[in-house]
Structure formats: C-alpha cells, structure tokens
Write an enzyme that holds these catalytic residues in place. Structure first.
Site, PDB file in Angstrom:
ATOM      1  N   LYS A 180      20.834  59.914  83.233  1.00  0.00           N
ATOM      2  CA  LYS A 180      21.673  60.822  82.441  1.00  0.00           C
ATOM      3  C   LYS A 180      22.698  59.995  81.681  1.00  0.00           C
ATOM      4  O   LYS A 180      23.029  58.873  82.062  1.00  0.00           O
ATOM      5  CB  LYS A 180      22.363  61.859  83.323  1.00  0.00           C
ATOM      6  CG  LYS A 180      23.372  61.345  84.309  1.00  0.00           C
ATOM      7  CD  LYS A 180      24.840  61.308  83.907  1.00  0.00           C
ATOM      8  CE  LYS A 180      25.272  62.344  82.941  1.00  0.00           C
ATOM      9  NZ  LYS A 180      26.739  62.132  82.630  1.00  0.00           N
ATOM     10  N   THR A 191      30.015  58.451  82.212  1.00  0.00           N
ATOM     11  CA  THR A 191      28.944  58.080  83.100  1.00  0.00           C
ATOM     12  C   THR A 191      27.542  58.007  82.568  1.00  0.00           C
ATOM     13  O   THR A 191      26.980  58.981  82.076  1.00  0.00           O
ATOM     14  CB  THR A 191      28.853  59.061  84.294  1.00  0.00           C
ATOM     15  OG1 THR A 191      30.144  59.328  84.743  1.00  0.00           O
ATOM     16  CG2 THR A 191      28.021  58.466  85.373  1.00  0.00           C
TER      17      THR A 191
END
Lengths: 447, 447
Positions: A180, A191
């Site tokens: 992701k 992230t």
C-alpha cells in the site's frame, strides 16, 4: 530471462500461507482496516524499514524482534492509525496488538510481526483491534490474499498485489506480495507498506540479503513526493512449504529466486508510483553509461523526483531542458558532452546538444501513455468514494484477470532514457507526474 | 548585532561602482535584458557556481577565469537565453560577449565576468547583445543599480536588491547586491543569479572564504523546488574604494564585513524564496539543538523542501506530522523523544509527543503571515503583465522606500521552529508554499 508466470492469489499464492482482511472499526469510513497473514509453519523472516529518525512503534518493534530472531509465523497490519509519535504508550499498544494475535493463533509471543498505517500521532484503537482478532483469525483462508491487500490501504485508489511462479529443482516455487502507499494523501496519512510471502526454503542471511538488494532496485527507486514516512516497512516470509531443496548459498537457484523476488518488489513499487497522489501516469527513467549502477540509479531518482520534470509530463511537454537539469544536479559526475536524452522513441538530446524533434508528436506520446495506463487503472479502482466497499464482493473479474489488468496499467510508462557516457552502470527509477490534484489532495484539509 | 543600516542603490551603493540595464532585444517581450556592473578600479573578485554537471558556458568561463585571476572590473549579464547545452559555439558566444564589453569599456580581455539566464539550449543572440553594448556603457551611472536589477530578471514578479552600510575604521563601508530567480517558471527558464558589490578593501582569499561561508548560510539554504540550475552563479566584487584599511586577516573588521555580507546574501536569498513560483508566503525553518550547524541546516532544508509541508502551508493546515516526518528523513540522526515543533507561537509537539493546540488559531496564523507579506509584495510587483515596462519610470516610490517595503515583504514569514535535542548546532532555511499556481506555471506550456 523472465522465467516465471503471473498466478492469482497474491500473498496466499505460495503454499502454506493463509490471510484475511476485515473491518474492525479502526477507520472512521467503515472500510476494511485489519489484515493478517499467517504461515502454516515457522517462516524465515526478513525486513527492511524506514531510515527516518521519527519511527512508528511497530517499526521499532519489528526491528528489535528481527535482530534477535530470524523467523516468524505471521504479520498483523492495521490501517487507520499510524501509531507514530505516540511515545511509550504507542509501544505498549504495539506489543499488545502482536500478543493478542499470537494468542488467538495459539502461538508463542514474538511470533507475530506488526505494521501500522494511518494518522501520525494517533494511537491504535486497541480495543477495536483486539475485539476484531477472533473474526480475523476465523476468516483466514488460502484465498484471503486479496482481502488482506484491501485491508491495508488508506487512501490508495487501487490495491497493489502480485504473485509469480517459477520452477526450482523441478518443483513450483511462488512468491506473492501486497503493498500500500500513495504518498501522504490525507493529513499525516503516511506510509508505504509491503508484505511478501514465499514458499521456497532459504537460509535467513541469504533471504535478508536478497530482500535488501531487491529493495534497492525497487522500493528505493520510486518517488512520489520525496517524503519518507515514519512507518515504511517491507516484511518478507519464506516458509519452505514448496518442499524444494533448501537454498543456502549463492548459485543458479538463489539467482532465480532473487530475480523473482526482485520482480515482485518492482511490480509493487511501480504500482505505488502509478497510484501516487494525483498521478495521471507512470514515469520510468532508465539511465545507462554511468560509472556504476549506484550512480545510474541516483541520476534516475533525481530525474524521477524533479517537480519540474513531473509538472512538464503532466503538461504533456517534452521538456528536455528540465531532464538535463535534473540529471546534472543528481550529485554524480559525468561529462555533459556525453549526455543523451530520449522520450519514448524521440531523441531529444545527443552528445550534450539538443536535437530537432517533432514536439507535437512527442507531446502526443506523453498523452497516449497516460491514456493507456489510465484506462487499465479505471478497471481497478476501489468501488466507492470512501473506498469502503468490499473489493471482492463488487469485483466481477477473476483474481487472475485482475492481476493481468494491473500489469497492463504499468505496461505503458512515460519512458525517459538517459545516457551519461560509456560506463557500465545502469539503473532505473519510477515516479509519476505532478498534477493540480496533488496540491488539492495535500492542501485542502480543513483544520 | 545588526550593526548596519539599509541604504538605497543596491549594487551602486558602494563607492566606485556604476551600473546600467537596457533592452537589447534578447527577450521577445521587449523587457530589459542586458545589465552591466562596472567597478571604477580593479576589484577583488570571488564567485560561487552551480554544482550541476550540466553547466552553462558562462559558468565555465567565470570558473576558469577566477582560477587564474583574483580580480575583475565588470559583470555583464544577459537575460533571455541561458546559453546552456549549446556546446562549443556557446563558449565562443560567451567569450565574444565578455570581450565586446571589455573593449567598449577600454579594458583588457578577461576583465569582465559574465552570466546568462533564460531558455536552456538557446544561444545568446550575440548580434543583439553586441549592438546593445555601446548604449549599455553610455548608460552606466552611480544610480544604475536598480536598472541592472530589473534587466537580469526573467519571470520574477519583483526585482531583488539590497544595500547595507556599516562603519569600519571610522569610515562607512557598503555592500550592495542584486539577484534574480523564482524557480524555473518558464519552460527551461532556469537560474538563480546574484551579484554583490563592496567598497571595502579585502584580500582575495579572505573575500572568497567569506563569500563561500555566506553562501552556505543563505543561497544554499533556500529551496523553491529542489531543482539546481545550469546557470546558478553568485559573483562578488570588492574594490576598496571606501579607503578603509585593507582587511587581510581574521579579526573584528573581517567579522563585521562578513556579517554584513552574509546579511546581504540572506536578504537576496529570502527574496528569491518569497518570489518562488506560485508562492503565497515565505516559510522560515529554524532548527536548534542539533549536533552541529551543518546537521541543523540539513534538517531545516529538508523541511523547507518537503512538498507535503509546502502543500499544508498553502492549505493553512498546521500539520505537525508532516514537519516531523520531513525532519526525520533529513539524513541526520536525533532522538525522536527530544523532538519539539512550534509554528509561530504555537507549540505543536514537545519531547516527541504531540500537544493539544488551537488548530483554528494556528491556521489563522498561517493565513495572516501570508496576507501581511503579500500586501508588501503587491507594492513591489513589476508593472506590466509581461514585466516589460521600465521599473524606474513607473515607480513612484523612492529607491530607499522601495528597499524598506522589500524588507517588510520578508518580515512576516511562516515561522517553523524545530528542536532536535540539546546539541549546539543551529541552522535556518527558507522556502515557500506549494500552490496550484506552481503546477499551472510549470505544466501549462503549449508545445
């Protein structure tokens, strides 16, 4: 060279892995937010982590764990809260998350690696996470890879996954991966995460070395906005369930496995770049003729990260001057009289001198690559504006077809080829264009 | 500390300097495009140049010259064509430009330093330049600094200039400077240029060392989009016409001169950051508590260059998570448990932990700083859409008042203060926000 084929199933494609993804109530949107990947047997574990000085608790937890231990049984990942900048309490929450999963799986403590993504400064909603774990564990399945891929996204527009199969010692070996990341679309929504599974038997040091080298050629060569996150982490499990001979030293088998691992990482990395915030296309920069691979990679990354190059590609402007400028400032020496630049099939500069070229046709090339890639992307979009619907339920494609479309979305990058001399070094980097939507996504947050 | 005052006149404020700026027909817009700064006597000359591997001919010319010679009499600068990526012919044009100016000034060859800004890949319109030189030389005046400042801009919205005066050995000493730069607003329109004049007497090595250190604290600490240009150059002349005792060694006089030189460079550098493409405000990042000044400066620059931080400031979003993230990835170690972040008077994070704060008030602070600065900027805007009108003719303000307004435009930065520990290192960097206009300016170029 590409001695493998795409198979369905992402992280559950390799033998002996099960996965699940559920909505545990961590995200306000009601989208899936808790994922678990479990190996049926103890798996060799390797990790690569953010180099940032500001790290989430889960990063410290995994790094510490993998310093004392080279194997693990599971990876637990929550989305919604990054659990970064949360102090000592954040570490307690991380440990509690890992222990809860281990207990529900009937495993000893320190068997579960953990990762978090979401808002920096927010602690994991630990009660919701712990309440969700029984459902998560009971949902584990050998078809669960795509559900896990869906439960780790935050504001990604598409999920990122792949699985490849090759033969080692006459037996099939598979590597699967999910990832992701899309920049920091939401406020503090950081992230890049990637999880890789493999059913080959490989020694711990070799697996860690392979992962580090694969990372250097993949995740470390992409850039969306240059911002490294507090939570970036890549975890890889190899459980040996393919029952192929153990790979313990360098050799053809190790090379084959590493090549496939690298390909999995490159696919996931390119998927992240293509889904960069506001992006309309994937940009691939291939540099040759440098003094070393490292130097070539550095030049490629500098060009991929140039806001001016990215804006020009968004404007469909074959602006070689910006490419030359970015290459020149990459921090690695070359003779400008040996610089050549091509865009697709158009040679824009050779021997340090601009060449005449058909600007309109070169601009059309930029437009066309974006359109081709966007067409495939549109078939992969998560299915509600909140991306809260269940991917699998609304997806009419087969998982394998979906993988093929995902490969298609990456098959039409804007290709920038740069020569900097006659050295042996070559390297590639990937990025995306810089659009109004990048600014919109990152600025329009009502405080 | 600030033992000096602002005076009018920019590069012609110091004794013994004359300057001129004219329209020679190098720019299609008809705006001023050729500037000349001349010292009445031989001046100690120092330079700092782009570190890019892709350099304009003028950069190579000046670097070579200053390796064999520590003095010069004049600086000639053209706008419109960058004369970068123009091969051997580009170097011939550069030499011809310098020699034409030297001849018209009755000086030997190699007396004139040169700089170019404009479109990469385009040669200087050498005929137009040479035809313009007689008018340029005859226009030289001790009030010509502002005209020169206007003739070196490309797509800058405002000119950048300053002059300061202090006392050395009971006599007034002045340093003046002009600069241009706003990112790469136009296609291939590169370049940050700065020219500094001084009437102190100073030894060549000392002057070069001072300039290098001042650059490290000023021009090297600003970032608009991270793209270093092919033409970046800072040239500084010190002609001794103040008749103050020669400064040849370290000591209080040298310190005083260097402090004023640094202030001139900081003012010009901040002016460039504030005029960054699409910017609505100046951002100042002050870092303390690092292991060294170098480490502090590196952290400050990383935060100033973060697209996510820049977008957040444009969105008036007090997004401390992005600031922490950018500080963490700056490549210099610190303990995250010692990280503190303030925005203006608002403490957002202390000891690595986010603090509660009034988000609406912090957002208002961002808005207010932008408005204050923009109000002053609006009084400095060049006066036609093509910025082709003569600045001096349409300017109703006195040159000194104009300098004061320019200082006012820089007096209200968005201030981000970052503590990273208890070390002695401190450093400051400047940047601007990232707006839709940045993308618009850089993407909307019809090929």
């Amino acid at each position: 060279m590409a001695d493998w084929q795409i198979v369905a199933g992402s992280v559950t494609a390799p033998k002996g892995f099960r996965a699940a993804g559920i909505t545990a109530g961590l995200k306000p949107s009601g989208a899936p937010d808790l994922a678990l990947i479990v190996s049926d047997s103890e798996a060799i574990a390797a990790g690569v982590f953010t180099t940032s000085q500001v790290r989430a608790a889960c990063v410290d937890y995994c790094q510490d764990l993998l310093e004392s231990k080279t194997s693990a049984r599971a990876i637990l990942c929550n989305a919604g809260q990054a659990n970064a900048c949360t102090g000592e309490q954040g570490m307690q929450d991380a440990i509690a998350s890992a222990n809860s999963a281990a207990k529900a799986l009937g495993l000893p403590e320190q068997s579960v690696l953990i990762a978090s993504t979401g808002v920096i400064g927010q602690r994991i909603k630990i009660d919701a996470l712990q309440s969700g774990i029984p459902q998560l564990v009971s949902g584990l399945s050998t078809e669960g890879g795509d559900r896990a891929a869906h439960a780790i996204v935050t504001t990604d527009l598409v999920t990122k996954s792949i699985a490849l199969e090759t033969q080692i010692g006459d037996r099939p070996v598979r590597i699967g991966g999910i990832a992701k990341g899309s920049g920091m679309i939401h406020p503090n929504m950081a992230t890049m995460l990637a999880f890789v599974t493999c059913d080959a038997a490989v020694s711990p040091q070799l697996w860690q070395d392979m992962l580090r080298r694969a990372t250097a050629k993949s995740f470390n060569q992409i850039t969306v906005d240059g911002d490294t996150s507090t939570n970036d982490c890549l975890l890889a499990l190899a459980n040996g369930e393919s029952r192929t001979p153990a790979i313990t030293t360098a050799g053809p088998e190790a090379d084959k496995l590493e090549a496939m691992l690298t390909e999995v990482c490159i696919h996931l990395a390119k998927s992240i770049a293509r889904d960069g915030e506001g992006a309309t296309c994937l940009i691939e920069i291939a540099v040759t003729g440098a003094m070393s691979d490292r130097a070539a990679g550095q030049i490629a990354r500098a060009v991929a990260g140039s806001s001016l190059v990215k804006s020009a590609v968004f404007g469909r402007d074959p602006n070689w001057g910006r490419i030359a400028g970015a290459a020149g400032r990459a921090g690695t020496p070359f003779e400008q009289s040996e610089l050549s630049i091509s865009l697709g099939d158009f040679t824009l500069m050779q021997a340090g001198t601009p060449l005449p070229f058909d600007r309109a046709a070169a601009s059309s090339y930029l437009k066309q690559q974006s359109e081709r890639s966007s067409k495939a992307m549109s078939k992969l979009l998560l299915t509600s504006t909140e991306q809260g619907n269940d991917l699998v339920a609304t997806d009419t494609q087969t998982p394998l077809r979906r993988q093929q479309i995902a490969a298609e979305a990456l098959a039409h990058p804007v290709l920038i080829t740069i020569g900097v001399g006659s050295g042996p070094g070559q390297g590639t980097a990937w990025g995306c264009d810089l659009s109004y939507d990048y600014v919109k996504i990152n600025a329009e947050y009502t405080t």
